[in-house]
Enzyme design. Structure first.
Site, PDB file in Angstrom:
ATOM      1  N   LYS A 196       0.896  -1.286  -0.152  1.00 28.60           N
ATOM      2  CA  LYS A 196      -0.070   0.065   0.027  1.00 28.60           C
ATOM      3  C   LYS A 196       0.880   1.173   0.051  1.00 28.60           C
ATOM      4  CE  LYS A 196      -3.672   2.450   2.346  1.00 28.60           C
ATOM      5  NZ  LYS A 196      -4.648   2.419   3.376  1.00 28.60           N
ATOM      6  N   LYS A 256      -2.058  -1.516  -3.899  1.00 26.12           N
ATOM      7  CA  LYS A 256      -2.721  -0.357  -3.975  1.00 26.12           C
ATOM      8  C   LYS A 256      -2.142   0.840  -4.071  1.00 26.12           C
ATOM      9  CE  LYS A 256      -6.074   1.908  -0.888  1.00 26.12           C
ATOM     10  NZ  LYS A 256      -6.371   1.753   0.421  1.00 26.12           N
TER      11      LYS A 256
HETATM   12  C1  PBG Z   1      -7.850   3.351   5.428  1.00 30.07           C
HETATM   13  C2  PBG Z   1      -7.784   3.236   3.885  1.00 30.07           C
HETATM   14  C3  PBG Z   1      -7.761   4.254   2.712  1.00 30.07           C
HETATM   15  C4  PBG Z   1      -8.250   3.587   1.614  1.00 30.07           C
HETATM   16  C5  PBG Z   1      -8.737   2.307   1.893  1.00 30.07           C
HETATM   17  N1  PBG Z   1      -8.620   1.913   3.273  1.00 30.07           N
HETATM   18  C6  PBG Z   1      -7.177   5.550   2.829  1.00 30.07           C
HETATM   19  C7  PBG Z   1      -5.985   5.944   3.540  1.00 30.07           C
HETATM   20  O1  PBG Z   1      -4.991   4.912   3.653  1.00 30.07           O
HETATM   21  O2  PBG Z   1      -5.658   6.877   3.827  1.00 30.07           O
HETATM   22  C8  PBG Z   1      -8.215   4.257   0.216  1.00 30.07           C
HETATM   23  C9  PBG Z   1      -9.065   3.837  -0.524  1.00 30.07           C
HETATM   24  C10 PBG Z   1      -9.397   4.362  -1.785  1.00 30.07           C
HETATM   25  O3  PBG Z   1      -8.632   5.685  -2.260  1.00 30.07           O
HETATM   26  O4  PBG Z   1     -10.185   4.169  -2.722  1.00 30.07           O
HETATM   27  N2  PBG Z   1      -6.721   2.952   5.917  1.00 30.07           N
END
Ligand code: PBG
Length: 333
Positions: A196, A256
Site C-alpha cells: 500500500k 494499492k
Molecule cells: C484506510 C484506507 C484508505 C483507503 C482504503 N483504506 C485511505 C488511506 O490509507 O488514507 C483508500 C481507498 C481509496 O482511495 O479508494 N486505511
C-alpha cells in the site's frame, strides 16, 4: 511482402479474436467497496460521482443489487461521527459500532455475500492516522497492533469473511492471524493490503470518510502517511512486504493503488502463488468520472479496459467502485 508471420491473421474475425483472447473479467472478480454512515438517507460523495454513503437500511438494497449482478464480495468503510473520534480510535472495536452493525444486518439479509473489512484506525481517530500518534508525533507500531487485533476479532465475531488490514504497521498480519485463531476464528481469512503506497490517489476516499490526516490533540501530527505507507519510488520493497505477509499467514495479497502500480501487481504475481488483489482506488475512479462527465472519454470502454488491465497484469481480484456498472456492462454486452 514476403512475411512468414502475420499476427493480424488471428485478429481478422470476432471468432478468431475470441479464440485467442488471453484474459477476461467477470463480476466474481470484483470486490465492491461501500461507504456507510449513521444517517437514514443516501449521501452522495462530491468527488466520487455515483458512489454514496449508505444508511444501514439502504445498504442492504445496494448489496442485493450487487449480488444479483454476480458480485460476490463487498468491503465496508464507515463514516464515523466526529463525536466518536478519539486519539486512540477505540471506537474501532466497539461491538455495537457502525461496521459491526452493518455486517450483522448484511449477513442476515444477504447471507451468501462475502464481507471484507478494513482494519485501521483512520476513520475512528481524531487525527486521521491509521495508528496511534505519540506525543512526539510518531505513529506507534506495536501499540497500534493490539488495537487492530481487537478490531479484527470484533469484525470476525459479527460474521466478516475476510479481514483487510490496511494500516501498514509491521507485523500486523501475524498478530491478527494469532488473535483470530485464539478466539476460534481460524476459518476467517486475511486479505492484506500488502503493498500500500503513500499515494495522492486516496484523496476522494478521505473526503468520503472525512479521514485525511489533520491537526488534533495539541501534538505534532504527521501531515501524510509516509512513515508507514510505501514510497511510490519502490518496487523491490513490495516483494519484501509480500514475503512477510505470506510468512505471517495472509491468504490474499493486495496492491494499492492499482493503475499506477501495474508493475507491482506483475512482480507479486511472479513472486507468490497466493491470489493477488488490485485496488482501483478512489482517485482513479474520480478521474474517469470527471473525464466522462465532460464527454472526453467513453466511460464504459475505459472502465472495462482498465479492469482488464489488472487481470492481464496478474491480479485475480479487483476492488473497484465501478463494480456494479462494470457487471451490468458485461451482462448487457
Ligand atoms: C484506510 C484506507 C484508505 C483507503 C482504503 N483504506 C485511505 C488511506 O490509507 O488514507 C483508500 C481507498 C481509496 O482511495 O479508494 N486505511
Amino acid at each position: 511482402m514476403d512475411l512468414t508471420y502475420r499476427p493480424r491473421r488471428l485478429r481478422r474475425t470476432t471468432s478468431l479474436r475470441e479464440m485467442v483472447c488471453e484474459n477476461s473479467i467477470s463480476p466474481a472478480d470484483f470486490i465492491y467497496p461501500l461507504f456507510v454512515h449513521e444517517g437514514s438517507e443516501v449521501q452522495p460523495i462530491g468527488a466520487m460521482p455515483g458512489a454514496n454513503r449508505w444508511s444501514l437500511d439502504l445498504l442492504i438494497g445496494e448489496v442485493q443489487r450487487a449480488w444479483d449482478l454476480g458480485i460476490r464480495c463487498v468491503v465496508l468503510f464507515p463514516k464515523v461521527s466526529d463525536k466518536l473520534k478519539t486519539e486512540d480510535g477505540s471506537e474501532c472495536f466497539n461491538e455495537n459500532g457502525l461496521i459491526p452493525r452493518a455486517i450483522k444486518r448484511l449477513k442476515e439479509e444477504v447471507p451468501e455475500m462475502a464481507v471484507m473489512t478494513d482494519v485501521a484506525l483512520d476513520p475512528y481517530s481524531c487525527d486521521g492516522h491509521d495508528g496511534i500518534v505519540s506525543p512526539e508525533g510518531v505513529v506507534l507500531n506495536d501499540e497500534t497492533i493490539s488495537l487492530l487485533c481487537r478490531q479484527a476479532v470484533v469484525q470476525a465475531q459479527v460474521g466478516a469473511d475476510l479481514i483487510g488490514p490496511s494500516d501498514m504497521m509491521d507485523g500486523r498480519v501475524g498478530a491478527i492471524r494469532e488473535a483470530l485463531d485464539d478466539e476460534g476464528f481460524e476459518h476467517v481469512g486475511i486479505i492484506s493490503y500488502t503493498a500500500k503506497y503513500s499515494s495522492a490517489y486516496y484523496g476522494p476516499f478521505r473526503e468520503a470518510l472525512d479521514s485525511a490526516p489533520r491537526p488534533a490533540g495539541g501534538k505534532p501530527i504527521p501531515k501524510d502517511k509516509s512513515t508507514y505507507q510505501m514510497d511510490p519510488a519502490n518496487a523491490r520493497e513490495a516483494i519484501t512486504e509480500a514475503q512477510l505477509d505470506e510468512q505471517e499467514g495472509a491468504d490474499i495479497l493486495m496492491v494499492k493503488p492499482g493503475l499506477a502500480y501495474l508493475d507491482i501487481i506483475y512482480r507479486l504475481r511472479e513472486e507468490s502463488q497466493l491470489p493477488i488483489a488490485a485496488y482501483n482506488v478512489s482517485g482513479e475512479f474520480a478521474m474517469v468520472k470527471a473525464a466522462a462527465e465532460k464527454g472526453w472519454i467513453n466511460e464504459r470502454d475505459v472502465v472495462l479496459e482498465t479492469l482488464l488491465s489488472f487481470k492481464r497484469a496478474g491480479a485475480d481480484l479487483i476492488l473497484t467502485y465501478h463494480a456494479c456498472d462494470a457487471a451490468r456492462w458485461l451482462r448487457d454486452g
